[in-house]
Design a protein around this motif. Structure first.
Motif, PDB file in Angstrom:
ATOM      1  N   ALA A 161       0.877  -1.353  -0.021  1.00 53.66           N
ATOM      2  CA  ALA A 161       0.019   0.001  -0.056  1.00 53.66           C
ATOM      3  C   ALA A 161       0.883   1.217   0.008  1.00 53.66           C
ATOM      4  CB  ALA A 161      -0.931   0.000   1.263  1.00 53.66           C
ATOM      5  N   THR A 162       2.070   1.236   0.861  1.00 54.57           N
ATOM      6  CA  THR A 162       2.871   2.444   0.761  1.00 54.57           C
ATOM      7  C   THR A 162       3.618   2.654  -0.649  1.00 54.57           C
ATOM      8  OG1 THR A 162       3.211   1.987   3.203  1.00 54.57           O
ATOM      9  CG2 THR A 162       4.859   3.345   2.187  1.00 54.57           C
ATOM     10  N   MET A 168       1.772   6.545  -6.944  1.00 53.31           N
ATOM     11  CA  MET A 168       0.619   7.433  -7.579  1.00 53.31           C
ATOM     12  C   MET A 168       1.071   8.891  -7.157  1.00 53.31           C
ATOM     13  SD  MET A 168      -2.616   5.453  -6.252  1.00 53.31           S
ATOM     14  CE  MET A 168      -3.624   6.825  -6.491  1.00 53.31           C
ATOM     15  N   GLU A 169       1.653   9.311  -6.151  1.00 60.17           N
ATOM     16  CA  GLU A 169       2.506  10.489  -5.994  1.00 60.17           C
ATOM     17  C   GLU A 169       3.260  10.891  -7.069  1.00 60.17           C
ATOM     18  OE1 GLU A 169       3.736  10.511  -1.893  1.00 60.17           O
ATOM     19  OE2 GLU A 169       1.765  10.530  -0.964  1.00 60.17           O
ATOM     20  N   GLN A 170       4.121   9.939  -7.234  1.00 59.47           N
ATOM     21  CA  GLN A 170       5.281  10.234  -8.342  1.00 59.47           C
ATOM     22  C   GLN A 170       4.588  10.522  -9.661  1.00 59.47           C
ATOM     23  OE1 GLN A 170       7.709   7.048  -9.108  1.00 59.47           O
ATOM     24  NE2 GLN A 170       9.314   7.965  -8.467  1.00 59.47           N
ATOM     25  N   ASP A 175       2.944  14.466 -13.989  1.00 61.55           N
ATOM     26  CA  ASP A 175       1.958  15.210 -14.892  1.00 61.55           C
ATOM     27  C   ASP A 175       1.932  16.695 -14.860  1.00 61.55           C
ATOM     28  OD1 ASP A 175       0.820  12.661 -15.636  1.00 61.55           O
ATOM     29  OD2 ASP A 175      -0.539  12.720 -14.193  1.00 61.55           O
ATOM     30  N   LYS A 176       2.324  17.412 -13.830  1.00 67.96           N
ATOM     31  CA  LYS A 176       2.395  18.850 -13.586  1.00 67.96           C
ATOM     32  C   LYS A 176       3.608  19.389 -14.441  1.00 67.96           C
ATOM     33  CE  LYS A 176      -0.383  18.629  -9.381  1.00 67.96           C
ATOM     34  NZ  LYS A 176      -0.339  18.969  -8.008  1.00 67.96           N
TER      35      LYS A 176
END
Length: 176
Positions: A161-162, A168-170, A175-176
């Motif tokens: 999960a970690t 997902m944070e990466q 994307d930004k």
């Protein structure tokens, strides 16, 4: 010829000797009445009965109840504390009272079921944990391996999960 009062007392003592899990003989000589009243009250609050007994009547009652060891602890002026539940609790309440009030009461001996206990053994018994404390300790000991197994089994899932969260944070920062 025994009187009706004595017969009634023997019958009551026989009943108490038959039902009790512990009988503790106490030497009460030299005690002020108010100390004995306080002792009776403390014992009664814990469901323990205390009676001053006449030795001859107690001997007859012990024989009638088929508890001959009780006769061995009754000598001289004697008060008896009857415990009907956990013998450890009865011993604990009585020894705590004697210790906390610094009373000159002395324990002559005790009978637990069909075993005679001397005063030093009774003091050691009074320091044991109560039945409810022992059950709680046992349950805690039984629960500990299960909790550890659960932690080991949850470890890989928590790691996964970690890892997914960080990925997902990466991906969100790319994307930004």
């Amino acid at each position: 010829m025994p009187t009706e009062k004595k017969e009634r007392q023997v019958k009551e003592l026989t009943d108490k000797f038959g039902r009790c899990t512990i009988a503790i003989a106490i030497d009460y000589t030299g005690q002020p009445v108010n100390n004995l009243t306080e002792l009776r009250q403390r014992l009664q609050d814990q469901g323990i009965e205390y009676r001053v007994v006449k030795n001859t009547l107690a001997y007859v009652a012990a024989d009638d109840a088929n508890r001959p060891l009780i006769k061995d602890i009754i000598q001289g002026p004697t008060g008896l504390a009857f415990g009907f539940n956990d013998p450890v609790e009865t011993a604990k309440v009585l020894t705590d009272y004697i210790r906390s009030t610094r009373s000159s009461l002395s324990i002559k001996g005790a009978v637990i079921d069909d075993r005679k206990i001397d005063p030093s053994e009774l003091t050691a018994i009074s320091q044991l944990p109560s039945k409810s404390q022992l059950v709680a300790q046992l349950l805690g000991q039984m629960q500990a391996p299960i909790s550890m197994l659960l932690g080991v089994l949850n470890g890989p899932l928590a790691g996964l999960a970690t890892l997914a969260k960080r990925r997902m944070e990466q991906l969100g920062s790319e994307d930004k």
